[in-house]
Design an enzyme around this catalytic site. Structure first.
Site, PDB file in Angstrom:
ATOM      1  N   GLY A   1       0.363  -4.200   5.261  1.00 24.09           N
ATOM      2  CA  GLY A   1       0.398  -5.658   5.176  1.00 24.09           C
ATOM      3  C   GLY A   1       1.392  -6.255   4.209  1.00 24.09           C
TER       4      GLY A   1
ATOM      5  CG  ASP B   1      -1.473  -7.775   2.783  1.00 26.16           C
ATOM      6  OD1 ASP B   1      -2.007  -6.942   2.029  1.00 26.16           O
ATOM      7  OD2 ASP B   1      -1.747  -7.870   3.989  1.00 26.16           O
TER       8      ASP B   1
ATOM      9  CG  ASP C   1     -11.458  -9.529   1.660  1.00 28.79           C
ATOM     10  OD1 ASP C   1     -12.478  -9.981   1.114  1.00 28.79           O
ATOM     11  OD2 ASP C   1     -11.260  -9.627   2.887  1.00 28.79           O
TER      12      ASP C   1
ATOM     13  CE  LYS D   1      -9.871 -13.407   3.320  1.00 25.64           C
ATOM     14  NZ  LYS D   1     -10.653 -12.748   4.376  1.00 25.64           N
TER      15      LYS D   1
ATOM     16  CG  PHE E   1      -9.653 -13.809  10.270  1.00 28.21           C
ATOM     17  CD1 PHE E   1      -9.595 -12.547   9.700  1.00 28.21           C
ATOM     18  CD2 PHE E   1      -9.138 -13.993  11.535  1.00 28.21           C
ATOM     19  CE1 PHE E   1      -9.030 -11.486  10.384  1.00 28.21           C
ATOM     20  CE2 PHE E   1      -8.565 -12.937  12.232  1.00 28.21           C
ATOM     21  CZ  PHE E   1      -8.515 -11.687  11.651  1.00 28.21           C
TER      22      PHE E   1
ATOM     23  NE  ARG F   1       0.310  -4.824  10.630  1.00 28.86           N
ATOM     24  CZ  ARG F   1      -0.691  -4.640   9.764  1.00 28.86           C
ATOM     25  NH1 ARG F   1      -0.755  -5.363   8.669  1.00 28.86           N
ATOM     26  NH2 ARG F   1      -1.625  -3.731   9.994  1.00 28.86           N
TER      27      ARG F   1
HETATM   28  C1  PRP Z   1      -5.820  -5.021   3.657  1.00 33.15           C
HETATM   29  C2  PRP Z   1      -4.869  -5.452   2.544  1.00 33.15           C
HETATM   30  C3  PRP Z   1      -5.393  -4.693   1.356  1.00 33.15           C
HETATM   31  C4  PRP Z   1      -6.868  -4.603   1.626  1.00 33.15           C
HETATM   32  C5  PRP Z   1      -7.598  -5.647   0.843  1.00 33.15           C
HETATM   33  O1  PRP Z   1      -5.362  -3.827   4.193  1.00 33.15           O
HETATM   34  O2  PRP Z   1      -3.537  -5.129   2.827  1.00 33.15           O
HETATM   35  O3  PRP Z   1      -4.822  -3.418   1.256  1.00 33.15           O
HETATM   36  O4  PRP Z   1      -7.068  -4.852   3.034  1.00 33.15           O
HETATM   37  O5  PRP Z   1      -8.985  -5.556   1.067  1.00 33.15           O
HETATM   38  P1  PRP Z   1     -10.012  -5.225  -0.089  1.00 33.15           P
HETATM   39  O6  PRP Z   1      -9.676  -6.064  -1.293  1.00 33.15           O
HETATM   40  O7  PRP Z   1     -11.328  -5.628   0.526  1.00 33.15           O
HETATM   41  O8  PRP Z   1      -9.949  -3.763  -0.382  1.00 33.15           O
HETATM   42  P2  PRP Z   1      -5.861  -3.240   5.597  1.00 33.15           P
HETATM   43  O9  PRP Z   1      -6.863  -2.174   5.330  1.00 33.15           O
HETATM   44  O10 PRP Z   1      -6.295  -4.366   6.484  1.00 33.15           O
HETATM   45  O11 PRP Z   1      -4.569  -2.537   6.156  1.00 33.15           O
HETATM   46  P3  PRP Z   1      -3.126  -3.177   6.469  1.00 33.15           P
HETATM   47  O12 PRP Z   1      -2.475  -3.493   5.153  1.00 33.15           O
HETATM   48  O13 PRP Z   1      -2.433  -2.087   7.203  1.00 33.15           O
HETATM   49  O14 PRP Z   1      -3.337  -4.426   7.315  1.00 33.15           O
END
Ligand code: PRP
Length: 191
Positions: free
Chosen positions: A56, A112, A115, A143, A164, A177
């Site tokens: 991301g 990126d 959460d 977030k 979202f 993306r």
């Molecule tokens: C997303 C983002 C972070 C993570 C954040 O990655 O890029 O790495 O989730 O979430 P958290 O704070 O709850 O741990 P994702 O697993 O969706 O993979 P991606 O980057 O390939 O989209």
């Protein structure tokens, strides 16, 4: 593509869902430039290693790098992605390790979005094992209401509600993306 009463680029569809513009390209660009300027000032005389967390972060990282005016290096790592189960199980694994030797280096981890905070905490702990001189973190989005594991966030683009979000590197089932702006599900209330 339906436009309702908004400009055409304010509405996009992804996997049958309707999304509307949340952060436009100018707002993102201005904020990323501010973060780049801060990093340039904070690390003057040093050569930080920016570590992008795949997938991301790639677009944010690319723009952030171009706004940094000091010498810097870049590398990447990738974590396992289990969607919701990753959050509930608390299990995060490293799928791709960094190549750079970061012992004694100034590291900036670039995400990126933060959460739950689980991924960032895992990465900070993992990177710290390699004895860098310093570790800071940058995330485009935070977030904050969803965050359960607090890790130090040094450079934050935008604190957002529990929305979202897609676009600018953020995906919906691996799509979206490539959008150069950030969108939220239509009907979700930003404030
Ligand atoms: C997303 C983002 C972070 C993570 C954040 O990655 O890029 O790495 O989730 O979430 P958290 O704070 O709850 O741990 P994702 O697993 O969706 O993979 P991606 O980057 O390939 O989209």
């Amino acid at each position: 593509m339906s436009t309702s009463n908004l400009a055409k680029s304010d509405i996009v569809y992804c996997r049958g869902e309707k999304f509307r513009l949340y952060l436009d390209r100018e707002t993102i660009a201005n904020r990323v430039a501010e973060l780049g300027a801060r990093i340039s000032a904070d690390y003057e005389g040093r050569v930080p290693v920016l570590i992008g967390v795949l997938n991301g972060s790639f677009m944010f990282l690319a723009d952030l790098l171009r706004s940094i005016e000091i010498e810097c290096e870049v590398d990447f790592l990738k974590l396992s992605s289990y969607g919701a189960s990753k959050i509930s199980s608390g299990v995060v694994r490293e799928l791709k390790k960094i190549d750079a030797d970061i012992e004694g280096r100034d590291v900036i981890i670039v995400e990126d979005i933060v959460d739950t905070g689980l991924s960032m905490q895992f990465i900070v702990d993992r990177i710290s094992e390699d004895n860098p001189s310093s570790v800071r973190t940058a995330t485009l989005l935070h977030k904050h209401e969803a965050t359960r594991v607090e890790s130090q966030l040094d450079y934050v683009g935008f604190r957002i509600k529990n929305l979202f979000v897609i676009g600018y590197g953020l995906d919906y089932g691996q799509l979206a993306r490539n959008l150069d702006q950030i969108y939220i599900l239509d009907g979700e209330e930003p404030q």
